[in-house]
Structure formats: C-alpha cells, structure tokens
Write a protein that holds these residues in place. Structure first.
Motif, PDB file in Angstrom:
ATOM      1  N   SER A  38       8.770   4.323  -0.643  1.00  0.00           N
ATOM      2  CA  SER A  38       7.753   4.281  -1.578  1.00  0.00           C
ATOM      3  C   SER A  38       7.059   2.839  -2.051  1.00  0.00           C
ATOM      4  N   LEU A  39       7.584   1.657  -1.179  1.00  0.00           N
ATOM      5  CA  LEU A  39       6.903   0.457  -1.369  1.00  0.00           C
ATOM      6  C   LEU A  39       5.764   0.371  -0.478  1.00  0.00           C
ATOM      7  N   VAL A  40       5.691   1.223   0.584  1.00  0.00           N
ATOM      8  CA  VAL A  40       4.798   0.973   1.486  1.00  0.00           C
ATOM      9  C   VAL A  40       3.486   1.314   1.105  1.00  0.00           C
ATOM     10  N   ALA A  41       3.236   2.448   0.458  1.00  0.00           N
ATOM     11  CA  ALA A  41       1.793   2.687   0.010  1.00  0.00           C
ATOM     12  C   ALA A  41       1.377   1.628  -0.989  1.00  0.00           C
ATOM     13  N   PRO A  42       2.028   0.941  -1.772  1.00  0.00           N
ATOM     14  CA  PRO A  42       1.361  -0.060  -2.788  1.00  0.00           C
ATOM     15  C   PRO A  42       1.192  -1.276  -1.815  1.00  0.00           C
ATOM     16  N   LEU A  43       1.851  -1.643  -0.859  1.00  0.00           N
ATOM     17  CA  LEU A  43       1.817  -2.740  -0.187  1.00  0.00           C
ATOM     18  C   LEU A  43       0.563  -2.654   0.733  1.00  0.00           C
ATOM     19  N   VAL A  44       0.435  -1.543   1.517  1.00  0.00           N
ATOM     20  CA  VAL A  44      -0.616  -1.498   2.390  1.00  0.00           C
ATOM     21  C   VAL A  44      -2.065  -1.196   1.301  1.00  0.00           C
ATOM     22  N   LEU A  45      -1.950  -0.755   0.360  1.00  0.00           N
ATOM     23  CA  LEU A  45      -3.021  -0.594  -0.865  1.00  0.00           C
ATOM     24  C   LEU A  45      -3.311  -2.087  -1.162  1.00  0.00           C
ATOM     25  N   GLY A  46      -2.471  -2.898  -1.612  1.00  0.00           N
ATOM     26  CA  GLY A  46      -2.888  -4.341  -1.865  1.00  0.00           C
ATOM     27  C   GLY A  46      -3.243  -5.255  -0.904  1.00  0.00           C
ATOM     28  N   LEU A  47      -2.753  -5.171   0.436  1.00  0.00           N
ATOM     29  CA  LEU A  47      -3.379  -5.800   1.524  1.00  0.00           C
ATOM     30  C   LEU A  47      -4.575  -5.253   1.962  1.00  0.00           C
ATOM     31  N   LEU A  55       0.383  -0.978 -10.404  1.00  0.00           N
ATOM     32  CA  LEU A  55       0.774  -2.454 -10.633  1.00  0.00           C
ATOM     33  C   LEU A  55       1.235  -3.277  -9.575  1.00  0.00           C
ATOM     34  N   ILE A  56       1.771  -2.662  -8.657  1.00  0.00           N
ATOM     35  CA  ILE A  56       2.411  -3.123  -7.514  1.00  0.00           C
ATOM     36  C   ILE A  56       1.225  -3.647  -6.518  1.00  0.00           C
ATOM     37  N   ALA A  57       0.296  -2.841  -6.355  1.00  0.00           N
ATOM     38  CA  ALA A  57      -0.675  -3.080  -5.504  1.00  0.00           C
ATOM     39  C   ALA A  57      -1.532  -4.150  -5.777  1.00  0.00           C
ATOM     40  N   ALA A  58      -1.717  -4.356  -7.169  1.00  0.00           N
ATOM     41  CA  ALA A  58      -2.491  -5.636  -7.772  1.00  0.00           C
ATOM     42  C   ALA A  58      -1.875  -6.732  -7.421  1.00  0.00           C
ATOM     43  N   SER A  86      -1.679 -12.183  -1.981  1.00  0.00           N
ATOM     44  CA  SER A  86      -1.957 -12.365  -0.779  1.00  0.00           C
ATOM     45  C   SER A  86      -3.459 -12.914  -0.564  1.00  0.00           C
ATOM     46  N   TYR A  87      -4.508 -12.735  -1.510  1.00  0.00           N
ATOM     47  CA  TYR A  87      -5.719 -13.137  -1.741  1.00  0.00           C
ATOM     48  C   TYR A  87      -5.826 -14.742  -2.069  1.00  0.00           C
ATOM     49  N   ALA A 101      -9.080 -16.333  11.210  1.00  0.00           N
ATOM     50  CA  ALA A 101     -10.273 -15.725  11.094  1.00  0.00           C
ATOM     51  C   ALA A 101     -10.188 -14.212  11.061  1.00  0.00           C
ATOM     52  N   PHE A 102      -9.035 -13.508  11.787  1.00  0.00           N
ATOM     53  CA  PHE A 102      -9.049 -12.067  11.967  1.00  0.00           C
ATOM     54  C   PHE A 102      -8.705 -11.543  10.381  1.00  0.00           C
ATOM     55  N   ILE A 103      -7.950 -12.213   9.705  1.00  0.00           N
ATOM     56  CA  ILE A 103      -7.531 -11.687   8.557  1.00  0.00           C
ATOM     57  C   ILE A 103      -8.130 -12.557   7.431  1.00  0.00           C
ATOM     58  N   THR A 104      -9.186 -13.168   7.371  1.00  0.00           N
ATOM     59  CA  THR A 104      -9.731 -13.540   6.411  1.00  0.00           C
ATOM     60  C   THR A 104     -11.663 -13.318   6.538  1.00  0.00           C
TER      61      THR A 104
END
Length: 248
Positions: free
Chosen positions: A5-14, A149-152, A158-159, A189-192
C-alpha cells in the motif's frame, strides 16, 4: 500501511517531483532566470499556480539566488558551491544556503530587479504555506488523506534532494567538456529535467537547450519544444547559435 500500500503514495510523490522539476527547469530557470524562453500569458499562469502549490517557491527569489550563483560560480559569494561549502553541506542543507540569499531583500532586489512582485504575488503567490496547503489538500481530496500526506512527504524530500544534487553533484562529479567548474552527469539530467548537464549550462547559460553534444538528452527541452509547437512559447536562443558562440 503495508509495503504494497506504500507503493501508490511513493510513485505519486516521485511523479509530483518530476513534474515540479520540469516546471522548475523550464519556467524558473530557463524562462525567468536566463530569459532564454518567452512563455505566453496563459501558460505563465499555469506555471505560476503549479509552482506555488507544489513547491511554494517565490520565483523572484529563486531567480536571484541562481543569478548570483552564475555571477560568483565556485568563488566567494556563490550561494551554494560544494567546492567552498563542502559536498555534504550543499547536498543536505541546501535549503539553508538558499534562504540566506532568498530572504535578503537587498540581494533579491539586486539580482531580480526585473521580476518585481505584482498584486497576485502579494495576494497569493508570496504565501508559500498557503500554496503548499492547497496542494496537499488537493492530494488528500483526490487520493485520501493517508496517500496524500505520504505522497506530499515523498515529493518534498525528493524535490529538495534532487535540486540540491544539481549544485552538489553538478559541481563535484562528472565530465567537463567546456572550460568551467561545473560538471555534466547524464543520469542526473534524466531525473532533473536536463539540469544534470550542468557544465553545458554554465558554458552557454542563455541557451534554452542544455544538450549541446551528441548523445546528450535534455528532457526539459522536450517540454520547451511542445510549448513552442502549441504556440505557447518562443525560444530566444537556438542550439546552433550557441555552438557558434562557444566555438568563437
């Protein structure tokens, strides 16, 4: 929450960080700080609102800090040089270094005199916590408060770390095809959004395109070209003109 269940907020946050980094490189960096691009009023409003609710950054402060970095690159006066402050300081405490200039009204006035606050800044965009609160509220309303909240939190960490890496890694590790103290890292460069091509950028800071050599990829340039194709932006300095300047 389970690991699944942590995968979704992790992917959303990234994903949110990726969007915010693209807006940062195209609007805050290439458009406002270096005037390499001009963007239509409608698209400008989209960038203003999205930057506000995803980062809380005041654009004139960001531009002032970045312009000072170019004026004093890796010498006394550079707001965030890993060669002077140390790699760890810039990578993990860049926010503190950034705020030293961003909160200095005299320096902001000096380096961003062409970006004065307007009434919309005074009413909305200068209030960082309000913008971030709206952004988090939207996430929670759409995805639920736990995921939101986790995604935020993932997005925030990460930002900040990736923005810091542009200066820390970008002035410490990598290749130097041009004669300046910055360095290129294509993986960064790929990730920024292209920002990892930092040596190229310091060689031609007014270029709207950071990929100057064969084999380099600048994802931010793809967004610029999309905006140009839609009629929402114009590029002031093209790649071939930059190469002529560098070769002169």
């Amino acid at each position: 929450m389970t690991s699944m269940s942590l995968v979704a907020p992790l992917v959303l946050g990234l994903a949110l960080s990726s969007v915010a980094l693209l807006m940062t490189t195209v609007w805050l960096h290439r458009t406002l700080s270096h005037r390499a691009i001009s963007i239509s009023p409608g698209a400008t409003w989209v960038f203003r609102v999205l930057i506000w609710i995803t980062t809380g950054i005041r654009p004139r402060q960001w531009a002032a800090v970045h312009r000072k970095h170019h004026a004093f690159t890796d010498v006394e006066g550079d707001p965030h040089s890993p060669l002077r402050e140390g790699f760890a300081m810039v990578q993990f405490a860049n926010v503190a270094l950034y705020r030293k200039v961003a909160k200095d009204e005299d320096q902001v006035a000096r380096y961003a005199r062409d970006l004065p606050a307007d009434r919309w800044d005074r009413m909305f965009f200068d209030h960082a916590l309000l913008g971030l609160g709206i952004g988090i509220a939207i996430l929670c309303a759409i995805f639920g408060w736990r995921v939101g909240l986790i995604a935020a939190a993932v997005h925030t960490v990460s930002y900040l770390l990736l923005n810091a890496a542009i200066n820390a890694i970008g002035h410490y590790f990598g290749t130097q095809p041009y004669a300046n103290t910055a360095r290129n890292n294509q993986w960064l460069a790929f990730i920024t959004g292209g920002e990892g091509l930092h040596n190229n950028h310091h060689a031609a800071p007014t270029s709207a395109k950071f990929a100057l050599n064969p084999g380099e990829t600048d994802i931010g340039w793809w967004l610029v070209r999309l905006l140009v194709w839609r009629g929402w932006a114009e590029v002031r300095l093209e790649h071939d003109r930059v190469m002529e300047k560098l070769a002169a």
